[in-house]
Design a protein around this motif. Structure first.
Motif, PDB file in Angstrom:
ATOM      1  N   LEU A 192       1.563  46.813  97.961  1.00  0.00           N
ATOM      2  CA  LEU A 192       2.519  45.509  98.314  1.00  0.00           C
ATOM      3  C   LEU A 192       3.594  46.093  99.032  1.00  0.00           C
ATOM      4  O   LEU A 192       4.383  45.913  99.827  1.00  0.00           O
ATOM      5  CB  LEU A 192       2.787  44.608  97.138  1.00  0.00           C
ATOM      6  CG  LEU A 192       1.518  43.851  96.662  1.00  0.00           C
ATOM      7  CD1 LEU A 192       2.246  43.039  95.324  1.00  0.00           C
ATOM      8  CD2 LEU A 192       1.030  42.845  97.774  1.00  0.00           C
ATOM      9  N   THR A 193       4.284  47.290  98.492  1.00  0.00           N
ATOM     10  CA  THR A 193       5.361  47.759  98.697  1.00  0.00           C
ATOM     11  C   THR A 193       5.220  48.478 100.128  1.00  0.00           C
ATOM     12  O   THR A 193       6.011  48.549 100.988  1.00  0.00           O
ATOM     13  CB  THR A 193       5.987  48.755  97.523  1.00  0.00           C
ATOM     14  OG1 THR A 193       6.206  48.151  96.473  1.00  0.00           O
ATOM     15  CG2 THR A 193       7.352  49.423  98.096  1.00  0.00           C
ATOM     16  N   SER A 194       4.221  49.167 100.304  1.00  0.00           N
ATOM     17  CA  SER A 194       3.816  49.815 101.415  1.00  0.00           C
ATOM     18  C   SER A 194       3.780  49.131 102.682  1.00  0.00           C
ATOM     19  O   SER A 194       4.347  49.151 103.838  1.00  0.00           O
ATOM     20  CB  SER A 194       2.604  50.553 101.263  1.00  0.00           C
ATOM     21  OG  SER A 194       2.174  51.176 102.683  1.00  0.00           O
ATOM     22  N   ILE A 195       3.103  47.773 102.294  1.00  0.00           N
ATOM     23  CA  ILE A 195       3.073  46.875 103.624  1.00  0.00           C
ATOM     24  C   ILE A 195       4.417  46.456 103.811  1.00  0.00           C
ATOM     25  O   ILE A 195       4.665  46.094 105.188  1.00  0.00           O
ATOM     26  CB  ILE A 195       2.117  45.661 102.961  1.00  0.00           C
ATOM     27  CG1 ILE A 195       0.781  46.105 102.913  1.00  0.00           C
ATOM     28  CG2 ILE A 195       2.114  44.339 104.034  1.00  0.00           C
ATOM     29  CD1 ILE A 195      -0.201  44.972 102.055  1.00  0.00           C
ATOM     30  N   LEU A 226      10.188  48.270 108.726  1.00  0.00           N
ATOM     31  CA  LEU A 226      10.616  49.496 109.692  1.00  0.00           C
ATOM     32  C   LEU A 226      10.113  49.154 111.069  1.00  0.00           C
ATOM     33  O   LEU A 226      10.867  49.433 111.920  1.00  0.00           O
ATOM     34  CB  LEU A 226       9.864  50.652 109.077  1.00  0.00           C
ATOM     35  CG  LEU A 226       9.924  51.852 109.850  1.00  0.00           C
ATOM     36  CD1 LEU A 226      11.644  52.306 109.955  1.00  0.00           C
ATOM     37  CD2 LEU A 226       9.314  52.900 109.041  1.00  0.00           C
ATOM     38  N   TYR A 227       8.820  48.670 111.144  1.00  0.00           N
ATOM     39  CA  TYR A 227       8.297  48.149 112.522  1.00  0.00           C
ATOM     40  C   TYR A 227       8.461  47.155 113.184  1.00  0.00           C
ATOM     41  O   TYR A 227       8.301  46.758 114.336  1.00  0.00           O
ATOM     42  CB  TYR A 227       6.946  48.876 112.611  1.00  0.00           C
ATOM     43  CG  TYR A 227       6.771  50.314 112.396  1.00  0.00           C
ATOM     44  CD1 TYR A 227       7.292  51.330 113.397  1.00  0.00           C
ATOM     45  CD2 TYR A 227       6.491  50.741 111.235  1.00  0.00           C
ATOM     46  CE1 TYR A 227       6.934  52.854 113.277  1.00  0.00           C
ATOM     47  CE2 TYR A 227       6.037  52.072 110.854  1.00  0.00           C
ATOM     48  CZ  TYR A 227       6.624  53.185 111.873  1.00  0.00           C
ATOM     49  OH  TYR A 227       6.523  54.449 111.686  1.00  0.00           O
TER      50      TYR A 227
END
Length: 78
Positions: free
Chosen positions: A10-13, A19-20
């Motif tokens: 979840l944190t990665s998503i 960021l993008y």
């Protein structure tokens, strides 16, 4: 209760989208999490969806979207 790996997914998503400015693909999350098997990744994603932390937007290659419940888990983890 979520396992640590699910919180990291979840944190990665969330980090990617912050960021993008758009959602990651499943493959991009796999690379970030260092998961080689698409079957394993889809298993994690479907468990998160079933628990209400993640949603899939159909007809999009960038289908992964955190729900409000998913965003709260990230906020609580920081």
């Amino acid at each position: 209760m979520l396992i640590e790996r699910h919180i990291k997914i979840l944190t990665s998503i969330n980090d990617f989208s912050c960021l993008y400015g758009y959602q990651p693909t499943t493959r991009e999350v796999m690379e970030k999490m260092e998961i080689a098997s698409t079957s394993t990744m889809f298993g994690h994603l479907h468990r998160l969806k079933d628990k209400g932390y993640l949603d899939f937007i159909k007809q999009s290659s960038r289908t992964l979207h955190l729900t409000q419940k998913g965003l709260r888990v990230i906020a609580d983890d920081k």
